[in-house]
Design a protein around this motif. Structure first.
Motif, PDB file in Angstrom:
ATOM      1  N   VAL A 148       0.828  -1.219   0.000  1.00 17.89           N
ATOM      2  CA  VAL A 148       0.000   0.000   0.000  1.00 17.89           C
ATOM      3  C   VAL A 148       0.855   1.259   0.000  1.00 17.89           C
ATOM      4  O   VAL A 148       0.385   2.333  -0.360  1.00 17.89           O
ATOM      5  CB  VAL A 148      -0.968   0.063   1.208  1.00 17.89           C
ATOM      6  N   LEU A 149       2.117   1.147   0.397  1.00 13.33           N
ATOM      7  CA  LEU A 149       2.930   2.351   0.597  1.00 13.33           C
ATOM      8  C   LEU A 149       3.553   2.826  -0.718  1.00 13.33           C
ATOM      9  O   LEU A 149       4.761   2.856  -0.891  1.00 13.33           O
ATOM     10  CB  LEU A 149       4.001   2.084   1.659  1.00 13.33           C
ATOM     11  N   GLN A 150       2.693   3.203  -1.635  1.00 14.84           N
ATOM     12  CA  GLN A 150       3.137   3.655  -2.953  1.00 14.84           C
ATOM     13  C   GLN A 150       2.986   5.172  -3.053  1.00 14.84           C
ATOM     14  O   GLN A 150       2.038   5.748  -2.513  1.00 14.84           O
ATOM     15  CB  GLN A 150       2.303   2.994  -4.042  1.00 14.84           C
ATOM     16  N   PRO A 151       3.888   5.824  -3.776  1.00 19.64           N
ATOM     17  CA  PRO A 151       3.772   7.276  -3.921  1.00 19.64           C
ATOM     18  C   PRO A 151       2.563   7.661  -4.773  1.00 19.64           C
ATOM     19  O   PRO A 151       2.032   6.837  -5.526  1.00 19.64           O
ATOM     20  CB  PRO A 151       5.076   7.650  -4.647  1.00 19.64           C
ATOM     21  N   GLY A 152       2.169   8.912  -4.666  1.00 18.74           N
ATOM     22  CA  GLY A 152       1.010   9.399  -5.417  1.00 18.74           C
ATOM     23  C   GLY A 152       1.162   9.260  -6.913  1.00 18.74           C
ATOM     24  O   GLY A 152       0.164   9.152  -7.638  1.00 18.74           O
ATOM     25  N   ALA A 282      -2.676  12.944  -1.393  1.00 19.77           N
ATOM     26  CA  ALA A 282      -2.227  12.380  -2.679  1.00 19.77           C
ATOM     27  C   ALA A 282      -3.329  12.399  -3.742  1.00 19.77           C
ATOM     28  O   ALA A 282      -3.083  12.837  -4.873  1.00 19.77           O
ATOM     29  CB  ALA A 282      -1.662  10.976  -2.484  1.00 19.77           C
ATOM     30  N   PRO A 283      -4.551  11.923  -3.416  1.00 24.41           N
ATOM     31  CA  PRO A 283      -5.579  11.985  -4.470  1.00 24.41           C
ATOM     32  C   PRO A 283      -5.902  13.417  -4.895  1.00 24.41           C
ATOM     33  O   PRO A 283      -6.064  13.686  -6.092  1.00 24.41           O
ATOM     34  CB  PRO A 283      -6.804  11.297  -3.831  1.00 24.41           C
ATOM     35  N   MET A 284      -5.971  14.337  -3.930  1.00 25.22           N
ATOM     36  CA  MET A 284      -6.252  15.731  -4.307  1.00 25.22           C
ATOM     37  C   MET A 284      -5.102  16.301  -5.139  1.00 25.22           C
ATOM     38  O   MET A 284      -5.314  17.073  -6.076  1.00 25.22           O
ATOM     39  CB  MET A 284      -6.473  16.578  -3.055  1.00 25.22           C
ATOM     40  N   GLU A 300       8.199  20.065  -1.029  1.00 22.31           N
ATOM     41  CA  GLU A 300       8.332  18.900  -1.923  1.00 22.31           C
ATOM     42  C   GLU A 300       6.993  18.619  -2.597  1.00 22.31           C
ATOM     43  O   GLU A 300       5.935  18.829  -2.001  1.00 22.31           O
ATOM     44  CB  GLU A 300       8.689  17.650  -1.107  1.00 22.31           C
ATOM     45  N   ARG A 301       7.096  18.072  -3.808  1.00 25.72           N
ATOM     46  CA  ARG A 301       5.880  17.682  -4.527  1.00 25.72           C
ATOM     47  C   ARG A 301       5.181  16.541  -3.784  1.00 25.72           C
ATOM     48  O   ARG A 301       5.832  15.525  -3.450  1.00 25.72           O
ATOM     49  CB  ARG A 301       6.285  17.234  -5.938  1.00 25.72           C
ATOM     50  N   ILE A 302       3.893  16.700  -3.545  1.00 22.38           N
ATOM     51  CA  ILE A 302       3.144  15.671  -2.812  1.00 22.38           C
ATOM     52  C   ILE A 302       3.239  14.311  -3.507  1.00 22.38           C
ATOM     53  O   ILE A 302       3.445  13.273  -2.869  1.00 22.38           O
ATOM     54  CB  ILE A 302       1.647  16.074  -2.677  1.00 22.38           C
ATOM     55  N   LEU A 303       3.094  14.308  -4.833  1.00 15.56           N
ATOM     56  CA  LEU A 303       3.023  13.027  -5.545  1.00 15.56           C
ATOM     57  C   LEU A 303       4.319  12.234  -5.480  1.00 15.56           C
ATOM     58  O   LEU A 303       4.317  11.023  -5.715  1.00 15.56           O
ATOM     59  CB  LEU A 303       2.623  13.249  -7.008  1.00 15.56           C
ATOM     60  N   ASP A 304       5.428  12.882  -5.156  1.00 14.12           N
ATOM     61  CA  ASP A 304       6.705  12.164  -5.087  1.00 14.12           C
ATOM     62  C   ASP A 304       6.955  11.532  -3.718  1.00 14.12           C
ATOM     63  O   ASP A 304       7.906  10.767  -3.551  1.00 14.12           O
ATOM     64  CB  ASP A 304       7.869  13.122  -5.401  1.00 14.12           C
ATOM     65  N   LEU A 305       6.137  11.860  -2.739  1.00 14.52           N
ATOM     66  CA  LEU A 305       6.387  11.346  -1.390  1.00 14.52           C
ATOM     67  C   LEU A 305       6.061   9.855  -1.319  1.00 14.52           C
ATOM     68  O   LEU A 305       4.978   9.435  -1.740  1.00 14.52           O
ATOM     69  CB  LEU A 305       5.528  12.095  -0.366  1.00 14.52           C
ATOM     70  N   VAL A 306       6.970   9.096  -0.768  1.00 15.48           N
ATOM     71  CA  VAL A 306       6.718   7.661  -0.563  1.00 15.48           C
ATOM     72  C   VAL A 306       6.226   7.494   0.878  1.00 15.48           C
ATOM     73  O   VAL A 306       6.958   7.813   1.824  1.00 15.48           O
ATOM     74  CB  VAL A 306       7.997   6.831  -0.784  1.00 15.48           C
ATOM     75  N   PRO A 307       4.993   7.022   1.043  1.00  9.13           N
ATOM     76  CA  PRO A 307       4.448   6.909   2.405  1.00  9.13           C
ATOM     77  C   PRO A 307       5.268   5.949   3.255  1.00  9.13           C
ATOM     78  O   PRO A 307       5.815   4.964   2.752  1.00  9.13           O
ATOM     79  CB  PRO A 307       3.042   6.354   2.183  1.00  9.13           C
ATOM     80  N   THR A 308       5.328   6.256   4.543  1.00  3.47           N
ATOM     81  CA  THR A 308       5.992   5.339   5.467  1.00  3.47           C
ATOM     82  C   THR A 308       4.971   4.601   6.336  1.00  3.47           C
ATOM     83  O   THR A 308       5.298   3.615   6.978  1.00  3.47           O
ATOM     84  CB  THR A 308       6.967   6.100   6.384  1.00  3.47           C
TER      85      THR A 308
END
Ligand code: FDP
Length: 336
Positions: A148-152, A282-284, A300-308
């Motif tokens: 589940v921990l995929q970037p946006g 991420a969805p927004m 930082e760009r939200i879509l590039d963040l990898v969730p922890t």
């Protein structure tokens, strides 16, 4: 943005292309159907004792409203019935829900907030359902926790259902942003907003002003800048804040401007802000980028963040590209 046209949600989804089209159509239809059920319940909640809290708190330590849980129990089986999503992440479920029975064939992960903006429920305010769909990457029955921990950037569909005077489903599958209004007389959603483009800059800013003293200095300076009078740059901006992310982002999407929920810079505050990365920010962010806007943490760009973690929080600065870029300049102390 164009207005009324006859394309129904079903026709739009039937016309989808690509390897995921049929699966995404099934998942989006399930979410749209759950949206009709939730809209009906919201409309009569005061009459049937569905307002108020359950007395419990969620994984975030926030008071849970009756409708939060009720709506979660609508969305979960609706998605489950598609047979397309073996893994669900919800604001209302502390643990990831992984259906091993579906795992062999289901290729998708859905993250969602069943009722976002729920502090508005008891005052008949507008709330929404936010969702993000990811492709399953790993195989094996134990893929879920890491998967589940995929970037946006990995999202294959994202959007929201807004429960306002009308019920409006707005989403992207990477082919622009489209909005479908529920036509109750016909029992279907009809496209009322095709290829939505967010203005390059707006005239409104949106954030919880009560948190002023806890914002980072750059955010305070940015907001002071927006409040100054300068006719050439369209200032002062006007202030708009519903305290419901769907409402505030939807207005920003259509009219332009900027929405911020910054980190709490005060000692002991929330260093990552309030909003959740996987089923709010991420969805927004993808939706707004698809419409030509911009979304970041301020840095930082939200879509590039990898969730922890699935319920991770993140600061959010989102809206018209020029307005968000300017906010980032203030964050970086390049503007004072
Ligand atoms: P809520 O707590 O009412 O569910 O993250 C949830 C959210 O609402 C967003 O929808 C909304 O934008 C934000 O929190 C409002 O938070 P504040 O009350 O702190 O402004």
């Amino acid at each position: 943005m164009t207005t009324l046209e006859a394309t129904t949600l079903d026709a739009y989804l039937d016309g989808g292309h690509g390897p995921d089209a049929a699966d995404l159509a099934a998942l989006l239809r399930a979410l749209a159907g759950a949206g009709v059920t939730i809209a009906d319940e919201l409309a009569r909640a005061a009459l049937i004792g569905q307002l108020g809290t359950t007395g419990g708190t969620n994984v975030q330590g926030e008071k849970v409203k009756k409708l939060d849980l009720w709506a979660n129990d609508v969305v979960v089986p609706a998605l489950g019935a598609t047979g397309r999503a073996c893994t669900l992440v919800s604001e209302e479920m502390e643990e990831i829900r992984h259906d091993r029975g579906q795992c062999g064939s289901a290729g998708f992960i859905v993250c969602f907030d069943p009722v976002d903006g729920s502090s508005n429920l008891d005052v008949n305010g507008i709330v929404g359902t936010i969702f993000s769909i990811l492709r399953r990457r790993a195989s094996g029955l134990d893929h879920a926790p890491a998967d589940v921990l995929q970037p946006g950037t990995a999202q294959v569909a994202a959007g929201y259902i807004m429960y306002g005077p009308s019920t409006l489903l707005v989403f992207t599958t990477g082919d622009g942003v489209h909005g479908f209004t529920l036509d109750r007389a016909r029992g279907t959603y009809v496209r009322t907003h095709a290829n939505v483009r967010i203005p390059a800059h707006g005239r409104a800013y949106s954030l919880n002003d009560g948190n002023w003293s806890r914002w980072p200095a750059g955010v305070r300076r940015f907001v002071e800048h927006l409040r100054e009078t300068d006719v050439a740059t369209g200032r002062p901006y006007t202030a708009r804040y519903a305290g419901s992310l769907v409402t505030d982002v939807h207005r920003t999407l259509l009219e332009g401007g900027i929405y911020l929920y910054p980190e709490d810079a005060a000692a002991g505050g929330k260093p990552s802000g309030k909003l959740r990365l996987m089923y709010e920010a991420a969805p927004m962010a993808w939706l707004i980028e698809q419409a030509g806007g911009r979304a970041s943490t301020g840095r930082e760009r939200i879509l590039d963040l990898v969730p922890t973690s699935p319920h991770q929080r993140v600061p959010l600065v989102i809206g018209s590209a020029e307005d968000v870029r300017l906010a980032e300049e203030f964050y970086a102390d390049r503007r004072v």
